[in-house]
Design an enzyme around this catalytic site. Structure first.
Site, PDB file in Angstrom:
ATOM      1  N   GLU A 199      10.393  -2.203  11.680  1.00  0.00           N
ATOM      2  CA  GLU A 199      11.801  -1.769  11.694  1.00  0.00           C
ATOM      3  C   GLU A 199      11.972  -0.438  10.978  1.00  0.00           C
ATOM      4  O   GLU A 199      12.772   0.405  11.384  1.00  0.00           O
ATOM      5  CB  GLU A 199      12.667  -2.855  11.046  1.00  0.00           C
ATOM      6  CG  GLU A 199      14.164  -2.634  11.131  1.00  0.00           C
ATOM      7  CD  GLU A 199      14.690  -2.684  12.554  1.00  0.00           C
ATOM      8  OE1 GLU A 199      14.896  -1.589  13.119  1.00  0.00           O
ATOM      9  OE2 GLU A 199      14.896  -3.788  13.110  1.00  0.00           O
TER      10      GLU A 199
ATOM     11  N   LYS B  26       5.080   5.268  11.867  1.00  0.00           N
ATOM     12  CA  LYS B  26       5.390   5.569  13.267  1.00  0.00           C
ATOM     13  C   LYS B  26       4.273   6.318  13.976  1.00  0.00           C
ATOM     14  O   LYS B  26       4.012   6.097  15.148  1.00  0.00           O
ATOM     15  CB  LYS B  26       6.701   6.346  13.362  1.00  0.00           C
ATOM     16  CG  LYS B  26       6.662   7.683  12.650  1.00  0.00           C
ATOM     17  CD  LYS B  26       7.964   8.018  11.942  1.00  0.00           C
ATOM     18  CE  LYS B  26       8.085   7.235  10.660  1.00  0.00           C
ATOM     19  NZ  LYS B  26       9.064   7.747   9.701  1.00  0.00           N
TER      20      LYS B  26
ATOM     21  N   ALA C  57       0.855  -1.184   0.000  1.00  0.00           N
ATOM     22  CA  ALA C  57       0.000   0.000   0.000  1.00  0.00           C
ATOM     23  C   ALA C  57       0.891   1.234   0.000  1.00  0.00           C
ATOM     24  O   ALA C  57       1.571   1.501   0.995  1.00  0.00           O
ATOM     25  CB  ALA C  57      -0.909  -0.002   1.227  1.00  0.00           C
ATOM     26  N   GLY C  58       0.904   1.955  -1.107  1.00  0.00           N
ATOM     27  CA  GLY C  58       1.708   3.174  -1.189  1.00  0.00           C
ATOM     28  C   GLY C  58       2.942   2.978  -2.045  1.00  0.00           C
ATOM     29  O   GLY C  58       3.789   2.146  -1.737  1.00  0.00           O
ATOM     30  N   LEU C  59       3.027   3.730  -3.130  1.00  0.00           N
ATOM     31  CA  LEU C  59       4.215   3.660  -4.003  1.00  0.00           C
ATOM     32  C   LEU C  59       4.901   5.012  -4.035  1.00  0.00           C
ATOM     33  O   LEU C  59       5.207   5.550  -5.087  1.00  0.00           O
ATOM     34  CB  LEU C  59       3.815   3.238  -5.415  1.00  0.00           C
ATOM     35  CG  LEU C  59       4.041   1.776  -5.787  1.00  0.00           C
ATOM     36  CD1 LEU C  59       3.583   1.503  -7.217  1.00  0.00           C
ATOM     37  CD2 LEU C  59       5.497   1.366  -5.623  1.00  0.00           C
ATOM     38  N   GLY C  60       5.128   5.554  -2.857  1.00  0.00           N
ATOM     39  CA  GLY C  60       5.886   6.803  -2.754  1.00  0.00           C
ATOM     40  C   GLY C  60       7.374   6.492  -2.700  1.00  0.00           C
ATOM     41  O   GLY C  60       7.832   5.503  -3.275  1.00  0.00           O
TER      42      GLY C  60
ATOM     43  N   ILE D  98      18.611   1.684  10.078  1.00  0.00           N
ATOM     44  CA  ILE D  98      19.318   1.248  11.291  1.00  0.00           C
ATOM     45  C   ILE D  98      18.490   0.167  11.987  1.00  0.00           C
ATOM     46  O   ILE D  98      17.320   0.390  12.276  1.00  0.00           O
ATOM     47  CB  ILE D  98      19.522   2.439  12.255  1.00  0.00           C
ATOM     48  CG1 ILE D  98      20.364   3.529  11.590  1.00  0.00           C
ATOM     49  CG2 ILE D  98      20.171   1.980  13.549  1.00  0.00           C
ATOM     50  CD1 ILE D  98      20.475   4.800  12.429  1.00  0.00           C
TER      51      ILE D  98
ATOM     52  N   LYS E  54       8.705   8.302  17.241  1.00  0.00           N
ATOM     53  CA  LYS E  54       9.720   7.247  17.271  1.00  0.00           C
ATOM     54  C   LYS E  54      10.118   6.918  18.701  1.00  0.00           C
ATOM     55  O   LYS E  54      10.350   5.750  19.040  1.00  0.00           O
ATOM     56  CB  LYS E  54      10.935   7.686  16.451  1.00  0.00           C
ATOM     57  CG  LYS E  54      10.630   7.826  14.952  1.00  0.00           C
ATOM     58  CD  LYS E  54      11.723   8.611  14.228  1.00  0.00           C
ATOM     59  CE  LYS E  54      11.385   8.783  12.744  1.00  0.00           C
ATOM     60  NZ  LYS E  54      12.274   9.769  12.091  1.00  0.00           N
TER      61      LYS E  54
ATOM     62  N   GLU F 218      10.195  18.255   3.888  1.00  0.00           N
ATOM     63  CA  GLU F 218       9.000  18.313   3.053  1.00  0.00           C
ATOM     64  C   GLU F 218       8.483  19.751   2.953  1.00  0.00           C
ATOM     65  O   GLU F 218       8.911  20.623   3.702  1.00  0.00           O
ATOM     66  CB  GLU F 218       7.926  17.409   3.645  1.00  0.00           C
ATOM     67  CG  GLU F 218       8.403  15.955   3.675  1.00  0.00           C
ATOM     68  CD  GLU F 218       7.378  15.019   4.289  1.00  0.00           C
ATOM     69  OE1 GLU F 218       6.230  15.061   3.847  1.00  0.00           O
ATOM     70  OE2 GLU F 218       7.750  14.262   5.197  1.00  0.00           O
TER      71      GLU F 218
END
EC number: 1.1.1.3
Lengths: 434, 434
Positions: free
Chosen positions: B132, B108, B11-14, B139, B208, B193
């Site tokens: 992750e 997140k 879901a999502g092709l950014g 990381i 996070k 952004e």
């Protein structure tokens, strides 16, 4: 494994074994909260069971000098090998794997020499062979390479893998000590053993690098083909010159992959002082990776010690306890890894630092520069300091990238000249990794 | 999951979704060598399936705008949620978990707000919920906390978790820019952004940190109770003063545990310039941990970007593909974590940096020092620079440890004085962590 309790058979109650016992005692409830089961050392194999030991009060560990008390006890879920050495450890580990028991070990030397055979045996018996504690103490580099970065091809891996050597070099740098005095400091502080050979001659780092190459590349790189240099030849004046150029001297273990060929070695190198790897001081270890997807990643921590290494042993134990499945030991489908494809060492390309000890005569600089030029070694910087009359003076060259065979030939040729007063000193320079 | 192929519903092709597709294409053989199976994106959910996209040539991905093409397709092994946002992502993830599908997400914000519920739902359906990629890009900090350091109790965790904020502060430091110019630089370079609010006001780092607290402490810390400060108030003159004292200003996310109470927050802080955390510059992230067994450990790498974050998504996918067992999502036995035990924010103790803007009158310094003394704030260093006649001058105080309630009261009292020309600036100072 089933039942509420994980029972360990521990071989070796030295620094790390005692550290493991301490963590199991102090964090018992915490471990159970994570795992749902308790973990305890049932039996420990030691040379002298009557010796007085500094064990946690609530640890009810049966001491024995008979290896059959580990191998023959069906209640033991995992055999933890922390005795070191090769022959007895080999017997114990192979015996445990054959009896279908998981094994956790910190024995980098054994795995570097006989890893391929041991991983194949573990796969055959469908048991785990954990070795997180074999490399860089508590730093979770084994799992990171097997799982966290599993989708990456690792282009460069650069490690500071020996805390003793790094401590000695840090002391030489920060306090201006010579090698022998710094080694003595390391022994006084407990960072170096009475016989420091494996650490200061680079072989301990070499063992770890062999394991890292397996994990990062899935290839079996024979220890006998790995070029290994230690730190016994590092001279305070080179540390001072390096500092002038903005570098620290470090003992580096590195593997690079180019066009499918691996170029690996343990060597002294100049590392940019302001880079993050240049900040790894004292007994700390670090591994800097460059993955094709993740880019640069560094893991940093204490490379040795009872609790840090015990922490890694415990991580393996908890992972084995959690997973009912066939464990992922090598990080690859094949337990028996193919022989590494190795770039011929003479073709390895790198930047270099040279210190020539020359008699202060006219034409010397031109003569050295001429030989370097003939060998395709391009000069980036030169420093020559004033000299006391009649004595030899150091001339330092920093080069652009050059091939090892050209570097070796140039040193041979220059060291034969009459104006050379002492053998040329030579270190690699790391290309800025981060 | 069974069969040779792992089929993903994405879901999502950014940025990150495209990055994942690229890694899957370029490293397909490598992934199969590690996993024994191939991984491919079968279907991708996008807003506009007709839009032209920069996808790998050999990727045969079916594009759809209908969420049922993911949720209703029994061939899909794992649903990968990279669309962001909260409502639609929540519907998708809960739908996938209820249908018994593993989920991998980088969301997140959603996990920080509704993690406890989602992890409980995953546990109920015995499926994995991998995240992750939600923290610090590539990381491997989630796995490190869940497994690599599982036997440790983490006393302090200090993170530089937002690459945009760290890039802006690094630009302000190295090039002397003000906040607005540095933010503009970050936007030009693609690190920020168009609407940078979440990054520069600290909320992204806060999301996070909530996840890290879950992983390190097994406690559910409500986002609403987390003190969060951003970097919009950071002034170039404080960066310059910090430098004089040997510090960098960083946006820090930290949780400390003392006597069973957690003290957490996102705040600007002075970090020793020569410490390893002080070397984390630009868009990089780092997490420094202090475990009771392992001691200090730091993980460092790129905190964002298509391929680094794609690398973390892929690690989760490969781990889920490898493990037939019920996954270990929270790192603890209980999926539903208990409410955190939180130290009252006014009792949090820390060193501090103050810059008072004062009118240049006799007795001002004594007056400020007097207030600080009455509030039990002990002064370590003071700097007062010469002043242009009649204008206000900065006076900088660096303190020893003091409690937040005393600090707030002192600032209130001092800011009411007639000699104060502008509100007092205030940052915490990190105790040397490494």
């Amino acid at each position: 494994m089933s039942g509420e309790l994980i029972r360990l058979g521990l071989a070796g109650l030295g620094t790390v074994g005692t550290g493991l016992a301490k963590i199991l005692a102090s964090n018992a409830d915490w471990i159970e909260r994570r795992l749902g089961r308790r973990v305890e050392i049932k039996t420990a194999l030691v040379r002298d069971p009557s010796k007085k030991r500094d064990l946690p009060e609530n640890a009810d560990i049966r001491l024995t000098s008979d290896v059959q008390d580990l191998l023959g006890d069906p209640e033991l879920d995992i055999i933890v090998e922390l005795m070191g050495g090769q022959d007895t450890a080999y017997e114990l580990i192979t015996g445990a794997l054959r009896s279908g028991r998981h094994v956790v070990t910190a024995n980098k030397a054994l795995l570097a020499h006989q890893g391929n055979e041991l991983f194949a045996l573990a796969a055959e018996n469908q048991v785990g062979l954990g070795y997180e504690a074999s490399i860089a103490g508590g730093i979770p580099i084994v799992q990171t390479l097997k799982e966290g970065l599993a989708g990456n091809q690792i282009k460069v891996l650069t490690g500071i893998l020996n805390g003793t050597a790094n401590f000695i070099l840090s002391e030489m740098t920060s306090r201006g000590l010579d090698f022998q005095s710094a080694l003595h400091q390391a022994q006084v502080k407990g960072y170096a053993e009475a016989d420091p050979t494996l650490d200061i001659e680079g072989m301990d780092a070499a063992h770890k690098l062999i394991l890292l190459i397996r994990l990062a590349h899935g290839q079996d790189y024979p220890l006998s083909r790995l070029p290994v240099t230690g730190i016994t030849h590092v001279d305070p004046q080179d540390i001072a010159f390096a500092d002038e150029f903005g570098y620290r001297i470090k003992l580096i273990a590195q593997v690079r992959e180019t066009n499918g060929l691996l170029d690996a070695g343990v060597f002294t190198a100049l590392v940019r002082r302001e880079s993050i790897l240049g900040k790894v001081d004292g007994a700390f270890n670090a591994i800097l990776l460059d993955g094709d997807a993740v880019g640069p990643i560094m893991l940093y921590g204490q490379g040795a010690g009872d609790l840090p290494t015990g922490s890694a042993v415990l991580a393996d134990i908890m992972n084995l306890a959690r997973n009912g499945r066939t464990p992922n030991n090598t990080g690859f489908q094949n337990a028996m890894l193919p022989m590494a494809s190795i770039l011929a060492p003479e073709l390895v390309s790198s930047r270099h630092y040279f210190r020539f000890s020359v008699l202060d005569r006219p034409g010397v600089l031109a003569s050295i520069a001429g030989v370097l030029g003939q060998r395709n070694i391009s000069i980036a910087q030169v420093v020559q300091k004033g000299s006391p009359a009649g004595r030899s003076v150091p001339v330092v060259f920093v080069t652009h990238k050059a091939q090892a065979q050209d570097v070796q030939a140039a040193i041979r040729e220059i060291d034969n000249q009459s104006f050379i007063a002492a053998p040329t000193v030579h270190h690699r320079i790391l290309s800025s990794p981060a």
